[in-house]
Write an enzyme that holds these catalytic residues in place. Structure first.
Site, short mmCIF file in Angstrom:
data_model
loop_
_atom_site.label_atom_id
_atom_site.label_comp_id
_atom_site.label_asym_id
_atom_site.label_seq_id
_atom_site.Cartn_x
_atom_site.Cartn_y
_atom_site.Cartn_z
N HIS A 134 0.84 -1.20 0.00
CA HIS A 134 0.00 0.00 0.00
C HIS A 134 0.87 1.25 0.00
O HIS A 134 0.61 2.20 -0.76
CB HIS A 134 -0.91 -0.02 1.24
CG HIS A 134 -1.67 1.26 1.45
ND1 HIS A 134 -2.95 1.45 0.98
CD2 HIS A 134 -1.34 2.42 2.08
CE1 HIS A 134 -3.37 2.67 1.31
NE2 HIS A 134 -2.41 3.27 1.98
N GLU A 135 1.91 1.28 0.82
CA GLU A 135 2.80 2.44 0.88
C GLU A 135 3.63 2.57 -0.39
O GLU A 135 3.90 3.69 -0.86
CB GLU A 135 3.70 2.35 2.11
CG GLU A 135 2.96 2.33 3.44
CD GLU A 135 1.99 3.51 3.60
OE1 GLU A 135 2.23 4.57 2.99
OE2 GLU A 135 1.01 3.36 4.34
N HIS A 138 1.58 4.37 -2.86
CA HIS A 138 1.60 5.83 -2.64
C HIS A 138 2.84 6.45 -3.29
O HIS A 138 2.77 7.50 -3.92
CB HIS A 138 1.60 6.15 -1.15
CG HIS A 138 0.24 6.18 -0.52
ND1 HIS A 138 -0.81 6.89 -1.07
CD2 HIS A 138 -0.24 5.61 0.62
CE1 HIS A 138 -1.89 6.75 -0.29
NE2 HIS A 138 -1.56 5.99 0.72
N GLU A 192 -6.61 7.22 -1.00
CA GLU A 192 -6.45 6.00 -0.21
C GLU A 192 -7.06 4.80 -0.91
O GLU A 192 -6.50 3.71 -0.90
CB GLU A 192 -7.07 6.20 1.18
CG GLU A 192 -6.31 7.17 2.06
CD GLU A 192 -4.86 6.79 2.24
OE1 GLU A 192 -4.55 5.59 2.42
OE2 GLU A 192 -4.01 7.69 2.18
#
Length: 283
Positions: A134-135, A138, A192
């Site tokens: 997930h990071e 980003h 998100e």
């Protein structure tokens, strides 16, 4: 959109400096204010990630760390980065019981991922890997730049307002106002959701990320994150809103975790056995 938002915000800061200078010294003051603003932009652009990591008292780790738990975290991040065709970000650990994580950095070549001790102790290996993915999403999307700039600017402005308003006892009110304003400007629920979707593709297991989010949400409600509570404008950079449940509102920096989990479950239903086997073959 993240780069555009960061650019517009920096122009806004620039206008404030120039406007204050003009109000005090006219055209000459505006020129001086513009010069100060340009210096401010350079410092924030190059140092925002370091300021955020310093605020959170994060310390860098590598494969030589004495803790097997941390070494496993480093290994997972490097393997996932290779799988995603990315350079592995610098890795940091924060001393906090609350499980959480965030990414900062001006681009993929200068990115950092920080996780709390609580995250490594609370999640199992596949869940930790999903949060890392997930990071990484980003970072690949460019979100880490705007997220880091917002948090760094908020920290600097909070320090200034604390000094200015402390003599009259309004430092806490002014600090909360600044933090909430900046957080609202940079919060993005769509961001998100997009990172969840792309992160699930990177790790190949949407349900692992759904399980991780469920555990993190449950623990963030019951465990405080003192640094995030003190710097609420940094809340939007975390994987899940780190603020205590009593401080969350309908204007929360994150979409409801239940909705994120539901989307990930629907995403998992679209995966074929072949795509799942392909993702597992990387490990």
């Amino acid at each position: 959109m993240s780069y555009l938002r960061a650019t517009l915000f920096m122009f806004f800061i620039h206008a404030i400096f120039a406007g204050i200078g003009f109000a005090i010294y006219g055209t000459q003051g505006a020129i001086i204010g513009t010069g100060i603003a340009l210096l401010f932009h350079v410092v924030i652009f190059w140092k925002a990630d370091k300021l955020v990591l310093r605020i959170h008292k994060a310390h860098e780790v590598d494969e030589n760390h004495p803790s097997p738990m941390v070494r496993a975290f480093v290994k997972e991040c490097r393997e996932l980065s290779i799988s995603a065709g990315m350079i592995c970000p610098r890795l940091f650990i924060m001393d906090a019981h609350q499980p959480n994580a965030f990414a900062v950095g001006r681009d993929a070549l200068h990115a950092s991922i920080a996780v709390t001790n609580g995250l490594l102790m609370t999640l199992n290996r596949v869940e930790t890997r999903a949060v890392i993915a997930h990071e990484l999403a980003h970072v690949r999307r460019g979100d880490s730049l705007s997220m880091g700039i917002a948090s760094a600017v908020s920290g600097l402005i909070n320090n200034l307002t604390w000094i200015i308003f402390k003599p009259i006892g309004l430092q806490k009110i002014s600090s909360r106002f600044v933090s909430r304003t900046i957080a609202l400007i940079f919060a993005s629920k769509a961001r998100e959701h997009a990172a969840d979707k792309e992160g699930a593709k990177i790790c190949g297991k949407p349900l692992d990320l759904a399980s991780a989010l469920e555990k993190i949400e449950r623990n963030t409600v019951s465990l405080l994150n003192p640094i995030a509570e003190k710097n609420p404008a940094t809340a939007h950079i975390y994987v899940v809103d780190p603020l205590h449940a009593s401080k969350r509102t309908h204007r929360s920096s994150h979409p409801a975790t239940e909705k994120r989990i539901a989307r990930l479950r629907r995403q998992a239903e679209t995966l074929t056995p072949q795509s799942i086997a392909k993702s597992e073959s990387h490990y």
